[in-house]
Each structure stands twice: as C-alpha cells, then as structure tokens.
Scaffold this motif. Structure first.
Motif, PDB file in Angstrom:
ATOM      1  N   GLN A  32       0.815  -1.288  -0.029  1.00 24.96           N
ATOM      2  CA  GLN A  32       0.055   0.114  -0.049  1.00 24.96           C
ATOM      3  C   GLN A  32       0.783   1.242   0.164  1.00 24.96           C
ATOM      4  OE1 GLN A  32      -3.247   0.140   2.908  1.00 24.96           O
ATOM      5  NE2 GLN A  32      -3.726  -2.077   2.467  1.00 24.96           N
ATOM      6  N   LYS A  33       0.502   2.336   0.440  1.00 23.21           N
ATOM      7  CA  LYS A  33       1.000   3.611   0.332  1.00 23.21           C
ATOM      8  C   LYS A  33       2.201   3.488   1.161  1.00 23.21           C
ATOM      9  CE  LYS A  33       0.389   8.558   0.946  1.00 23.21           C
ATOM     10  NZ  LYS A  33      -0.687   9.702   1.278  1.00 23.21           N
ATOM     11  N   ASN A 127      -0.036   1.709   8.287  1.00 25.06           N
ATOM     12  CA  ASN A 127      -0.901   2.251   7.464  1.00 25.06           C
ATOM     13  C   ASN A 127      -2.443   2.047   7.907  1.00 25.06           C
ATOM     14  OD1 ASN A 127       0.240   3.789   5.587  1.00 25.06           O
ATOM     15  ND2 ASN A 127       0.280   2.315   4.014  1.00 25.06           N
ATOM     16  N   ASP A 128      -2.731   0.693   7.989  1.00 27.16           N
ATOM     17  CA  ASP A 128      -4.165   0.397   8.148  1.00 27.16           C
ATOM     18  C   ASP A 128      -4.538  -0.595   9.285  1.00 27.16           C
ATOM     19  OD1 ASP A 128      -3.068  -1.954   7.133  1.00 27.16           O
ATOM     20  OD2 ASP A 128      -4.470  -1.929   5.549  1.00 27.16           O
ATOM     21  N   ASP A 160       7.381  -1.304   5.226  1.00 28.63           N
ATOM     22  CA  ASP A 160       7.244   0.199   5.447  1.00 28.63           C
ATOM     23  C   ASP A 160       8.464   0.456   4.413  1.00 28.63           C
ATOM     24  OD1 ASP A 160       4.585   0.650   6.989  1.00 28.63           O
ATOM     25  OD2 ASP A 160       5.937  -0.411   8.427  1.00 28.63           O
TER      26      ASP A 160
END
Length: 295
Positions: A32-33, A127-128, A160
């Motif tokens: 993800q981001k 992130n989540d 990350d």
C-alpha cells in the motif's frame, strides 16, 4: 507481472510458542502507500528470532507469525509515494526504520524513529493496522502477523519503505543479510554507542558475528589493542582478520578473565563489549574495564 496482485508463496510460519515452524502456502498482498514488497533471496537467523519463536516474553506472543529480520532481496513492487526505490533494486530490510521527518530522526542523539523504531510488540502495518500476510484454513482467510517490521522467513514480504535500504547491485546478496542486524549492531556499538577512540584498548567477550563486527568497528576507529575472548579457540584466526590483536580462551586460564585482562593492560581496558548473553560473562566484562574513566 505480479505488480498490484496478491502473490501466493511459501513461508515458515510460527503457530505458537515453541511449536515447530511450518512451511505454509501464504498470500502476500500488494504494497500500500509508502510500502514495498520484496522477493527475499537470502535470510539468516538471529537469537532474537529464537526468543520470539519461544515466546520468552508473554506480552510479545502474537501468532501465527512470520519471523526473520536478517535478509537480502530484490524489490518486486512499490506502493504509492515510494520514490527512492523501484522494481529490481537490491535491498536489505531493517527492523529499526527511519522516517527521516520525526523529532527523533532529526536528533543527533538517537535514531529511534517515532513510527518505525524496533518494536517487538508491533505485528501489523502502520497504514491500516492490518497484516499483508494471510493463509486459508478450513476455507477461511486467516491473517498472519508481522515481526520486527520485516518478516523475512517468507519468499515475499511487505515492509514500510522506511524499513528498506537500497544497496549496490554489485554487492553479493548472500553476504548482505548480515548488514540487517549483526554487522550494523556491532559496528554501531563501537562507532556510536561506545564511541571508541584512537589508541584505546578494547575487550570483546564472544566472537560471533556481532562481536567480530565490534572488532572491525574498533579497528576502524583506531583502537591499538583489541582483546578477543571466546571459548572457541578457532575464532582467533577469523578475529585477526577483523582486527583482534590479542586472544585467549577462558578455559585455558587458571584465573578469572578480568584478572588476565588487568595483567595485560595494567589497569583494565577502555571499552568492554559482551556478546554472549550470560550474566557471569557480563560481570567479567564489567570488571575488565577501568574503575574510572581515564581515556
């Protein structure tokens, strides 16, 4: 092309404290981001992995989990916002990541990042708050938790981007696994934590990968006497190549180790490092130093 898709691969999964690691087929989600998905080519094992596997600290027991934090691999894909890495880059994961923006990263006194510091309690992504690993058990999707920002006992892992470092593509990946933990820990201890000075004396108890890295770091800082202590006398040959100037095996002595070192140095060493993880050895390492700072 696997970019943007879930990858099925094999991973060594710890299902409970002390239970045998099981090779499982797992699903690894896309990054993800500000995340990176890596194809792990080589991974090592560290005593920290063993401690987590055994569940020695009950508060850190999170299972099922993919352990491992010493590795080297190639970037498979990157998530939104990742600009400093791309598919095909050679990288090593790091468990003590740095965002580069927080007050800790900007401080000259520490590199314990506010968000990505080493944290054995962290088992999900920033992130989540979810995992990127899962497996199908009895027809149900079951999450598998992360470990030390890395989880390298898998053919693919998601990290990350702050926990990934790009390295020279000419560097032998098989040897680069040591950069993730052992070498950086040892050299960092000599360079930054102890700040070994030129012409100083150093004692190193335990000449495993971290102890040998300390020797290399002390030599690079200009230490004039580097004493290696290990119950395996064969370590002296390897130690010499890393900077060890003197060596002895405690089993060959008829006196406590610290008294031998006091005889060799006159008043004790300037810096002492213990990498055995034994309280008795730690005591000897402490007693081997000056009783006051005279360096």
């Amino acid at each position: 092309m696997t970019t943007g898709k879930v990858i099925s691969c094999r991973a060594a999964v710890a299902w409970g404290p002390g239970q045998p690691l099981i090779m499982e087929e797992v699903q690894v989600d896309p990054p993800q981001k500000m995340e990176v998905r890596i194809k792990i080519l080589f991974t090592s094992i560290c005593h920290t992995d063993l401690s987590a596997w055994l569940g020695e600290n009950e508060t850190q027991r999170v299972y099922p989990r993919i352990l491992g934090h010493e590795a080297a691999g190639i970037v498979e894909s990157v998530g939104e916002g990742v600009m400093d890495m791309k598919e095909g880059d050679h990288v090593v994961p790091i468990f003590n990541g740095e965002c580069g923006e927080c007050v800790y990263c900007k401080s000259e006194k520490t590199n314990l990042c506010e968000k990505y510091r080493v944290n054995p309690f962290k088992s999900v992504m920033v992130n989540d708050g979810r995992t990127r690993f899962s497996t199908n058990k009895d027809g149900k999707k079951k999450p598998i938790f992360h470990f030390l920002n890395t989880s390298t006992f898998s053919e693919y892992t998601v990290l990350d981007s702050a926990c990934v470092v790009k390295i020279d593509s000419n560097a032998p990946l098989k040897n680069m696994t040591l950069l993730s933990c052992g070498v950086s820990t040892g050299i960092g201890a000599a360079w930054y934590t102890a700040n070994v000075q030129a012409d100083s004396s150093v004692a190193i108890f335990g000449l495993g990968p971290v102890g040998l890295a300390v020797a290399e770091g002390a030599r690079a800082r200009g230490a004039s006497k580097i004493i290696g202590v290990d119950i395996n006398s064969q370590k002296f040959v390897k130690g010499q190549a890393m900077g060890i100037t003197d060596f002895f095996n405690p089993k060959d002595l008829d006196k406590p180790v610290h008294k031998k070192i006091l005889e060799m140095t006159g008043s004790g060493v300037d810096f002492s490092f213990e990498y055995v993880g034994n309280l008795d050895v730690l005591r000897e390492a402490f007693l081997s130093t000056h009783d006051v700072c005279i360096s």
